[in-house]
Design a protein around this motif. Sequence first.
Motif, PDB file in Angstrom:
ATOM      1  N   THR A  34       0.816  -1.220   0.000  1.00 55.23           N
ATOM      2  CA  THR A  34       0.000   0.000   0.000  1.00 55.23           C
ATOM      3  C   THR A  34       0.849   1.268   0.000  1.00 55.23           C
ATOM      4  O   THR A  34       0.372   2.331   0.357  1.00 55.23           O
ATOM      5  CB  THR A  34      -0.971  -0.002   1.201  1.00 55.23           C
ATOM      6  N   CYS A  52       0.117  -5.272   3.844  1.00 51.45           N
ATOM      7  CA  CYS A  52      -0.093  -3.879   4.252  1.00 51.45           C
ATOM      8  C   CYS A  52      -1.413  -3.302   3.768  1.00 51.45           C
ATOM      9  O   CYS A  52      -2.075  -2.560   4.498  1.00 51.45           O
ATOM     10  CB  CYS A  52       1.076  -3.025   3.759  1.00 51.45           C
ATOM     11  N   TYR A  53      -1.807  -3.595   2.526  1.00 53.38           N
ATOM     12  CA  TYR A  53      -3.062  -3.048   2.013  1.00 53.38           C
ATOM     13  C   TYR A  53      -4.249  -3.593   2.787  1.00 53.38           C
ATOM     14  O   TYR A  53      -5.155  -2.851   3.179  1.00 53.38           O
ATOM     15  CB  TYR A  53      -3.185  -3.363   0.518  1.00 53.38           C
ATOM     16  N   VAL A  74      -4.463  -1.793   6.282  1.00 51.88           N
ATOM     17  CA  VAL A  74      -4.966  -0.420   6.394  1.00 51.88           C
ATOM     18  C   VAL A  74      -6.343  -0.242   5.757  1.00 51.88           C
ATOM     19  O   VAL A  74      -7.056   0.719   6.088  1.00 51.88           O
ATOM     20  CB  VAL A  74      -3.973   0.596   5.788  1.00 51.88           C
ATOM     21  N   CYS A  81       3.513   8.791   4.259  1.00 57.76           N
ATOM     22  CA  CYS A  81       3.655   7.341   4.367  1.00 57.76           C
ATOM     23  C   CYS A  81       2.600   6.699   5.262  1.00 57.76           C
ATOM     24  O   CYS A  81       2.325   7.177   6.366  1.00 57.76           O
ATOM     25  CB  CYS A  81       5.056   7.021   4.897  1.00 57.76           C
ATOM     26  N   THR A  82       2.058   5.567   4.799  1.00 61.35           N
ATOM     27  CA  THR A  82       1.067   4.812   5.578  1.00 61.35           C
ATOM     28  C   THR A  82       1.688   3.662   6.360  1.00 61.35           C
ATOM     29  O   THR A  82       0.995   3.002   7.128  1.00 61.35           O
ATOM     30  CB  THR A  82      -0.006   4.206   4.651  1.00 61.35           C
ATOM     31  N   TYR A  98       1.092   2.924  10.030  1.00 60.53           N
ATOM     32  CA  TYR A  98      -0.279   2.495  10.305  1.00 60.53           C
ATOM     33  C   TYR A  98      -0.481   1.033   9.891  1.00 60.53           C
ATOM     34  O   TYR A  98      -1.338   0.340  10.437  1.00 60.53           O
ATOM     35  CB  TYR A  98      -1.267   3.393   9.554  1.00 60.53           C
ATOM     36  N   ARG A 108      -1.790   9.267  -0.126  1.00 57.77           N
ATOM     37  CA  ARG A 108      -2.291   8.128   0.633  1.00 57.77           C
ATOM     38  C   ARG A 108      -3.298   8.624   1.652  1.00 57.77           C
ATOM     39  O   ARG A 108      -3.003   9.492   2.481  1.00 57.77           O
ATOM     40  CB  ARG A 108      -1.143   7.393   1.351  1.00 57.77           C
ATOM     41  N   LYS A 109      -4.499   8.090   1.562  1.00 58.94           N
ATOM     42  CA  LYS A 109      -5.580   8.494   2.452  1.00 58.94           C
ATOM     43  C   LYS A 109      -5.152   8.342   3.918  1.00 58.94           C
ATOM     44  O   LYS A 109      -4.589   7.319   4.305  1.00 58.94           O
ATOM     45  CB  LYS A 109      -6.819   7.635   2.171  1.00 58.94           C
ATOM     46  N   GLY A 110      -5.431   9.377   4.715  1.00 57.93           N
ATOM     47  CA  GLY A 110      -5.113   9.327   6.140  1.00 57.93           C
ATOM     48  C   GLY A 110      -3.768   9.900   6.498  1.00 57.93           C
ATOM     49  O   GLY A 110      -3.454  10.048   7.684  1.00 57.93           O
ATOM     50  N   THR A 111      -2.953  10.250   5.489  1.00 60.22           N
ATOM     51  CA  THR A 111      -1.646  10.850   5.774  1.00 60.22           C
ATOM     52  C   THR A 111      -1.751  12.372   5.655  1.00 60.22           C
ATOM     53  O   THR A 111      -2.556  12.893   4.873  1.00 60.22           O
ATOM     54  CB  THR A 111      -0.575  10.342   4.794  1.00 60.22           C
TER      55      THR A 111
END
Length: 430
Positions: A47, A77-78, A81, A158-159, A162, A333-336
Motif C-alpha cells: 500500500t 499492508c493493504y 490499512v 507514508c502509511t 499504520y 495516501r488516504k489518512g496521511t
Amino acid sequence: MKVAFHTLGCKVNSYESQAMLNMFEEAGYQEVDFKEEADVYVINTCTVTNTGDSKSRQMIRKAIRKNPAATICVVGCYSQVAPQDIEAIDGVSIILGTQFRNEIVNLVEQFQETHERIVKVSEVKQLRKFEDLNIDRFLHTRAYLKIQDGCNRFCTYCTIPYARGSVCSKDPDKVLSEVRELAAHGFKEIILSGIHTASYGLDLEGNINLINIIEEIEKIDGIERIRIGSIEPAFFTDEVVEKIKGFKKLCPHFHLSLQSGCDATLKRMNRRYTTKEYKEIVDRLRENIPNVAITTDVIVGFPGETNDEFNKTYEFLKEIELSQMHVFKYSPRKGTPAATMENQIDPQMKQFRSEKLLNLNKENFNKFAGKFIGQEIDVLFEQSIAENTYEGLTPNYIRVIVKSDREIHGEILKVKLTDIKDEYVEGTLV
C-alpha cells in the motif's frame, strides 16, 4: 494441493511470502506459478502507493477468475490499512493484515472446512512483539532476512506506520540461528531487511543494535557477504563508520533514503535530516569505505514542490553523484498529512520531473560503473537469464552479465568488467 503466491512491494514482503510458502510446503503443498490453476492463492499486498493498492486488487481478481473454487488469501499492508476494500471483493476467503501470517496454513484448513470468510486484522499501533517468520531457503543465492518490523517516524506521505505498527525486532539468537540455517543451505549472501532497519534493537534489552548483529553474522562460516537493506542516513555516525571499516563481509553498498534534495521539501515530508547532513554522511562513507556504492530513493511531485524546489533536488543529486536512484512519483495516501496539503502537483509535471531524474540516474550510473571497467571484481552469480548467460552482483551492487558454458549459479567468481549497458555491466570470466 497446490498453492500459488503473488508478492507486491518491498523485500520485507518477499521475505514474508517465502516464509509462508515454507509453511505450506511443510504441510505438503506444492508451489505452482501464479498463472496456473491452484487450490490456494496468496496475494501479499502493498500500500505504499495507489498503484500498489490497484495492483493488489487486480491480482486478487485474477486469482478468483483463474479458479473460483480456490481459497483466496489476501495478506499484508493493504489489507491491514483498508480491510474493507478487500471485504468488498466477492470470492476472497481469508483476509490477514500484517500479523497472523504464521497461522495461514491452519486458517486455510479452517476455511476449507467451514467455507466461512475469515478476517483477522488486529490493531498494530501498540504492537510490541515481533512476529516470528522463518526461512531456510530462497529461490536465489542471496537471502533476504527480516530482522525488524514497524516504524516510529511518521513521514507525512507514508502509511507504513499504520500498516506495520511500532518498531519491533527479531530476537538476536533467532536471527543468528536463521543465518546458520541459510548458510547450511548454501546461501553466500544475507541481506538484512526491515521496515526501518536502523531501528533494530531499540525495543530489545541489553543494548543490542544493528552493528552488534552484523558482528555476530561475520563469524558464521559459509556466509561470505552481508548487505544491509534501505537504511536511515543518520545511522552512519563517525563511530558506526569507524566500526564497519573493520568488517570483512559487509558489502560496500548502502541504500540511504533521501526522498528530496531540497530542505523545504524534506521539512514538509517530516524527514529528520537536511541536505547538508546527508552530504556529510555520503562524504564520510566515501572517505572511509573503498569503492562504496550509495543508492537512494527520491520522490518527485510532493505537495508544494515548486520548480525551484525540484531544481534544488536535481542539482543536489547531480552534485553528489549517487550510483543509482529509484524515482517515485508522489502518490497521495488516504489518512496521511500530505494527502490534504495544498498545492498538489499535476501528473504531467510529476512525469516530467521523474523523467529528468531518471536521465540523470543513467548518467550517474555510467560514471560510477565506468570507474571499474577493465578491473577484475568478484561477482556472486544469482541466476541464469538466457542460455549460457548468467547475472550476478559485485559487492558494491553493480549488476554484471557474463557468458559461461558451465553452470555458475551460486558461485562467486572473478570477472573482468568490459562494457556498460543500460543498467548493468558486461564482463568476462577470468
